[in-house]
Design a protein around this motif. Structure first.
Motif, mmCIF file in Angstrom:
data_model
loop_
_atom_site.group_PDB
_atom_site.id
_atom_site.type_symbol
_atom_site.label_atom_id
_atom_site.label_comp_id
_atom_site.label_asym_id
_atom_site.label_seq_id
_atom_site.Cartn_x
_atom_site.Cartn_y
_atom_site.Cartn_z
ATOM 1 N N ALA A 68 0.836 -1.211 0.000
ATOM 2 C CA ALA A 68 0.000 0.000 0.000
ATOM 3 C C ALA A 68 0.865 1.253 0.000
ATOM 4 N N ILE A 69 1.915 1.253 0.822
ATOM 5 C CA ILE A 69 2.815 2.408 0.869
ATOM 6 C C ILE A 69 3.500 2.599 -0.481
ATOM 7 N N TYR A 70 3.983 1.514 -1.062
ATOM 8 C CA TYR A 70 4.643 1.579 -2.369
ATOM 9 C C TYR A 70 3.707 2.174 -3.425
ATOM 10 N N ASN A 71 2.481 1.670 -3.477
ATOM 11 C CA ASN A 71 1.528 2.160 -4.482
ATOM 12 C C ASN A 71 1.143 3.619 -4.241
ATOM 13 N N ALA A 72 1.031 4.021 -2.990
ATOM 14 C CA ALA A 72 0.693 5.413 -2.675
ATOM 15 C C ALA A 72 1.809 6.360 -3.112
ATOM 16 N N ILE A 73 3.052 5.895 -2.989
ATOM 17 C CA ILE A 73 4.186 6.732 -3.377
ATOM 18 C C ILE A 73 4.375 6.748 -4.889
ATOM 19 N N LYS A 74 4.315 5.584 -5.499
ATOM 20 C CA LYS A 74 4.628 5.460 -6.928
ATOM 21 C C LYS A 74 3.580 6.092 -7.845
ATOM 22 N N TYR A 75 2.315 5.937 -7.498
ATOM 23 C CA TYR A 75 1.239 6.398 -8.375
ATOM 24 C C TYR A 75 0.488 7.557 -7.718
ATOM 25 N N GLU A 76 0.521 8.686 -8.367
ATOM 26 C CA GLU A 76 -0.090 9.898 -7.806
ATOM 27 C C GLU A 76 -1.598 9.780 -7.626
ATOM 28 N N ASN A 77 -2.246 9.040 -8.509
ATOM 29 C CA ASN A 77 -3.707 8.953 -8.461
ATOM 30 C C ASN A 77 -4.223 7.687 -7.778
ATOM 31 N N VAL A 78 -3.369 6.969 -7.056
ATOM 32 C CA VAL A 78 -3.786 5.752 -6.354
ATOM 33 C C VAL A 78 -3.946 6.048 -4.866
ATOM 34 N N TYR A 79 -5.096 5.647 -4.319
ATOM 35 C CA TYR A 79 -5.408 5.814 -2.908
ATOM 36 C C TYR A 79 -5.724 4.430 -2.329
ATOM 37 N N PRO A 80 -4.707 3.729 -1.830
ATOM 38 C CA PRO A 80 -4.914 2.357 -1.361
ATOM 39 C C PRO A 80 -5.878 2.270 -0.183
ATOM 40 N N VAL A 81 -6.607 1.156 -0.138
ATOM 41 C CA VAL A 81 -7.520 0.860 0.966
ATOM 42 C C VAL A 81 -7.113 -0.501 1.535
ATOM 43 N N ILE A 82 -6.875 -0.529 2.844
ATOM 44 C CA ILE A 82 -6.567 -1.779 3.535
ATOM 45 C C ILE A 82 -7.786 -2.133 4.370
ATOM 46 N N MET A 83 -8.311 -3.339 4.142
ATOM 47 C CA MET A 83 -9.503 -3.780 4.858
ATOM 48 C C MET A 83 -9.115 -4.749 5.965
ATOM 49 N N CYS A 84 -9.654 -4.504 7.161
ATOM 50 C CA CYS A 84 -9.353 -5.321 8.343
ATOM 51 C C CYS A 84 -10.627 -5.994 8.832
ATOM 52 N N GLY A 85 -10.443 -7.128 9.487
ATOM 53 C CA GLY A 85 -11.587 -7.871 9.992
ATOM 54 C C GLY A 85 -12.002 -7.503 11.398
ATOM 55 N N ASP A 86 -11.129 -6.803 12.132
ATOM 56 C CA ASP A 86 -11.497 -6.436 13.501
ATOM 57 C C ASP A 86 -10.855 -5.113 13.908
ATOM 58 N N VAL A 87 -11.319 -4.583 15.034
ATOM 59 C CA VAL A 87 -10.888 -3.267 15.504
ATOM 60 C C VAL A 87 -9.403 -3.266 15.861
ATOM 61 N N GLU A 88 -8.946 -4.332 16.508
ATOM 62 C CA GLU A 88 -7.539 -4.395 16.926
ATOM 63 C C GLU A 88 -6.602 -4.346 15.723
ATOM 64 N N ALA A 89 -6.926 -5.082 14.670
ATOM 65 C CA ALA A 89 -6.095 -5.071 13.460
ATOM 66 C C ALA A 89 -6.074 -3.672 12.845
ATOM 67 N N LYS A 90 -7.230 -3.034 12.823
ATOM 68 C CA LYS A 90 -7.299 -1.681 12.269
ATOM 69 C C LYS A 90 -6.406 -0.722 13.038
ATOM 70 N N LYS A 91 -6.431 -0.807 14.374
ATOM 71 C CA LYS A 91 -5.605 0.078 15.203
ATOM 72 C C LYS A 91 -4.116 -0.169 14.950
ATOM 73 N N ILE A 92 -3.724 -1.431 14.903
ATOM 74 C CA ILE A 92 -2.310 -1.774 14.703
ATOM 75 C C ILE A 92 -1.820 -1.308 13.339
ATOM 76 N N ILE A 93 -2.588 -1.556 12.307
ATOM 77 C CA ILE A 93 -2.182 -1.165 10.961
ATOM 78 C C ILE A 93 -2.164 0.356 10.825
ATOM 79 N N THR A 94 -3.160 1.023 11.383
ATOM 80 C CA THR A 94 -3.188 2.484 11.352
ATOM 81 C C THR A 94 -1.968 3.062 12.055
ATOM 82 N N ASN A 95 -1.634 2.528 13.223
ATOM 83 C CA ASN A 95 -0.445 2.995 13.954
ATOM 84 C C ASN A 95 0.832 2.751 13.164
ATOM 85 N N ALA A 96 0.930 1.605 12.510
ATOM 86 C CA ALA A 96 2.119 1.296 11.709
ATOM 87 C C ALA A 96 2.283 2.300 10.570
ATOM 88 N N ILE A 97 1.197 2.608 9.902
ATOM 89 C CA ILE A 97 1.260 3.558 8.780
ATOM 90 C C ILE A 97 1.553 4.965 9.287
#
Length: 89
Positions: free
Chosen positions: A41-70
């Motif tokens: 997702a980071i690679y695609n966001a940097i490389k392509y100006e018009n790409v807005y990646p979406v990461i889908m998570c199955g639970d709240v904890e995963a969302k928090k961890i991934i959001t914090n990492a980004i």
């Protein structure tokens, strides 16, 4: 993006982490796949100006961890603000 280089990069990082080595094989695979998704997702966001990646998570904890990492690399890689992390049911 070269998948082999990305895999080597992620594994080289994770293999030095004692917490990662203590996980079960299933948990290690989950951590690896999550890391790969974030890096792609980071690679695609940097490389392509018009790409807005979406990461889908199955639970709240995963969302928090991934959001914090980004967010933790946001000051170095400003394109990460284009990445959306969302929870699906």
């Amino acid at each position: 993006m070269n998948e082999k280089i990305l895999t080597k990069f992620i594994l080289a990082f994770l293999i030095d982490k004692p917490d990662y080595l203590e996980l079960s094989q299933v948990q290690q695979q989950l951590v690896f796949e999550t890391s790969k998704t974030i890096m792609t997702a980071i690679y695609n966001a940097i490389k392509y100006e018009n790409v807005y990646p979406v990461i889908m998570c199955g639970d709240v904890e995963a969302k928090k961890i991934i959001t914090n990492a980004i967010e933790s690399v946001g000051h170095i890689l400003p394109s990460t603000n284009k990445i959306t992390v969302t929870q699906i049911h």
